[in-house]
Design an enzyme around this catalytic site. Sequence first.
Site, short mmCIF file in Angstrom:
data_model
loop_
_atom_site.label_atom_id
_atom_site.label_comp_id
_atom_site.label_asym_id
_atom_site.label_seq_id
_atom_site.Cartn_x
_atom_site.Cartn_y
_atom_site.Cartn_z
N GLU A 85 119.33 71.56 56.65
CA GLU A 85 118.20 70.65 56.60
C GLU A 85 116.86 71.24 57.04
OE1 GLU A 85 119.29 67.22 58.96
OE2 GLU A 85 120.74 68.40 60.05
N ASP B 262 114.30 66.31 57.07
CA ASP B 262 113.90 67.21 58.15
C ASP B 262 113.22 68.47 57.65
OD1 ASP B 262 114.71 66.02 60.80
OD2 ASP B 262 116.58 65.81 59.71
N HIS C 285 120.51 54.18 57.63
CA HIS C 285 119.20 54.50 58.18
C HIS C 285 118.39 53.21 58.31
CE1 HIS C 285 119.40 58.80 58.32
NE2 HIS C 285 119.84 58.86 57.09
N ARG D 132 112.55 61.15 64.77
CA ARG D 132 113.31 61.18 63.53
C ARG D 132 112.37 61.12 62.33
NH1 ARG D 132 118.54 60.94 64.00
NH2 ARG D 132 119.50 60.16 65.89
N ARG E 283 118.55 62.42 50.14
CA ARG E 283 117.20 61.96 49.83
C ARG E 283 116.91 60.64 50.53
NH1 ARG E 283 114.59 64.47 45.66
NH2 ARG E 283 115.83 65.85 44.33
N ARG F 120 129.76 61.79 60.01
CA ARG F 120 128.75 62.83 60.25
C ARG F 120 128.58 63.03 61.75
NH1 ARG F 120 122.33 63.72 59.22
NH2 ARG F 120 122.13 61.63 60.06
#
Length: 872
Positions: free
Chosen positions: A493, A530, A136, A700, A568, A383
Amino acid sequence: MNKALVEQLKENVKYFGATLGETIKDELGNDWLEKIEQIRHDGRHSSKGESESTERLSASLAELDNKSLLTIARAFAQFLNLANIAEQEFNIALNQNATLDNQLNNLHLDIDAVKDKSAVLEAIDKLHIDLVLTAHPTEVTRRTNIHKHRELANQLQKLNGKGLSDVESRAAKQRIADLISQAWHTEEIRSVRPTPVDEARWGFSVIENSLWEAVPDFLRDLEDYLQHNYSKDLPHDAKPVQISSWMGGDRDGNPFVTAKVTQEVLLRARRRAAKLFLEDLNKLYIELSMNDCNDYLRELVGDAREPYRAILRPLIQKLELTFEGRSDESEWIQCNSELQQPLLDCYRSLVDCGMKVISNGALLDTIRRSHCFGINLLKLDVRQDSQRHTDVLSELTQYLDMGDYAQWSEEKKQRFLLEELQSKRPLIPTHWTPSDEVQEVLDTCNVIANNSQAGFGIYIISMASEASDVLAVQLLLQEAGVDWPMPVAPLFETLDDLNNSPEVMDKLLNIDWYLNYIQGQQYVMIGYSDSAKDAGSIAAGWAQYQAQEALVAITDKKSLKLTLFHGRGGTIGRGGLPAKAAIHSQPPGSLDGGFRVTEQGETIRYKFGMPQLAKRSLSLYTTAVLEAMLLPPPEPKPQWREIIGEMANKGRDNYRHTVRKDPDFVPYFRVATPEQELGKLPLGSRPAKRNPKGGIESLRAIPWIFAWAQTRLVLPSWLGVMRAIDEVNSAENQQTVQQMIEQWPFFASRLSMLDMVFQKADPKVSEAYDKRLVPDSLAHFGEALRNELSASMQSLLQITGHEHMMEDDPNARNSMQIRAGYLQPLHYLQIELLDRIRKAEASSYKDDDKAVLERAMMVAITGIAIGMRNTG
């Protein structure tokens, strides 16, 4: 609080700042240094609420040209970087006595009355902490400067140590000045976005520079505890800690993560592992010069005079070929047993020959690294969004004239998938030419099939909402030729997905074929980012808790091992919490199947960026998980459930009323924060939006949090929460609510999260952004938000009985106060820049001027993120 260490921290910050000042003076002259010092002075007093200093600060910045603003931005961003380095050293010094042995011994005293030794040993045996490094885009500091910062920390540690001679002290100070000057004269902002491969290489560097040393050191501490307290050795193959990664495998919404990228990352990881093990083996080759060996080793090496070197030599040659990457891949080291067996043979021979002290040295560290990291260095997760798998099957079934899979009912999808999973013929035709998007999904499955099982972790399905989402992935893997049961984890999520997850998993676990496939272990990922963005933090937190609780009950009935994977973030709005609070806020039984958690962006560097910090973080995780396993938190009482449920519903409604229903919210968000400008910051490989044409709903979670943190409103973390708590905390409920605070870690952690958020929030800074950037027609909106923020802060103090924020964590409070004076100028500089940039976009500014403004903005954004100690 250790006052001596706090004073040392302040002195270190001042020393670093003065050294940076000398660097700036050497380049720009004394006038510039005096200007920066005046701005720093005004910023410090402004942060304490002095209006005259605030006005002078704002006026000083308004008088500067664009290039001068860039210089100011760079100076204060550098100040904050140096403050962080000083604080890392402070944390290491503060926790010198907080060894794993001390922590576990303290824990043992707590549990001695209710647990026997076998329970402790069983818990340690079951201990499995899987840290998943993620790509990320929250790491704002370039790798080249991270290296300089690490070296600065080493020199500061040396300077603060005892027994340093005058000559050594002068040398350390000279090196510090050298490194600070290097950093000042280095671009702090990447010129281009990192690629997914760049991100993966950064993850490899964290292992090489920190975890490679920290993991065996941590395991030695754990073994020392076991030997001292239970006369037990830690098994050689013990793997209480595992390192996994999403870097190069997380393709959800990131078009730059392709099958080719995943393949390249896998190969690079193998080569990096070979490099690190080669360094270990070369050292062992030098040290293991003994000629005594047991009969088994003698049979292997014949009449070699130096049997241990003879065993290691072929292994070293294979590692060299793997690291070089030039030979045929079949000549590389192929599996962990090839690495581990010769090392174990050496170990057993040394023990048999009375040289246990040698076997338990560097050789044992390498054996333990082989089990933690292996020849693949880490385990790569994959993913993908569930819709991408649906698209593959939809396109395929239409090609085969079977109809459109996407339009089928859930029952029909499951029936089709199970039939194909048990069929002996291939489903995918040889001559089918799918679309590029579908081919990419198939290519990813082929990469998994063509690489070793040991190189992969689990396959995560984003936006999973039905059992068919899981079965679809297993069918695609089977069709690609994956002949091992790759764990497939649905990611729940959104609020609705979390609430529906028990029903989905119950249906899935009632399928006989599926139960046979998973071989007794189920993975489920819980999304924090999310869900909080969707419904606010208290509603998301309660939904996550209930989902985990229900999933534990379902898997217990089936006698399955459940591993919950916690997605997290580093920030509160994305589920971030200190390790112990996060672990203890989970439902009873949720840790029995291990603890798997994402480590994201800048939090990786703050927790694992140096060997001492990494070892401390591993110890904290271990102690917290063991304590939660041995002394699980209480199950919430019925009245607690009723009250938290009501708070969650009201919090959700409060949050959504503002974010979703108020027509002024989106226009206000766009102008009051640097959200638009964030898209230009080359942080990570991912686009800022899942859908480039979408609105706020497609943004996002990371830039969503990042934008609000920049203005110090940090809205997503608190909006509607205290209002909901106050509405429920009526006279008849007050006693129960206090009981929840005192006895229920989950609820206490909600308030602790708010405590941290409010320490970082600053309504006056947010108001300054609004005064300059928000039109009069929207001014009321920001004012209403700040009124709620101020009321919420007062309400939290009242319910906790505290006089000020972070009363229970004076070190964290002190940390933020130290940064405040450096952060304040950056906020007002950012306000000035935002105003100029937006005017430039509406006028005929020269491209060069726009470029300078944009670079200054990127530095300011970075500096504030560094000062806040979080981005997304």
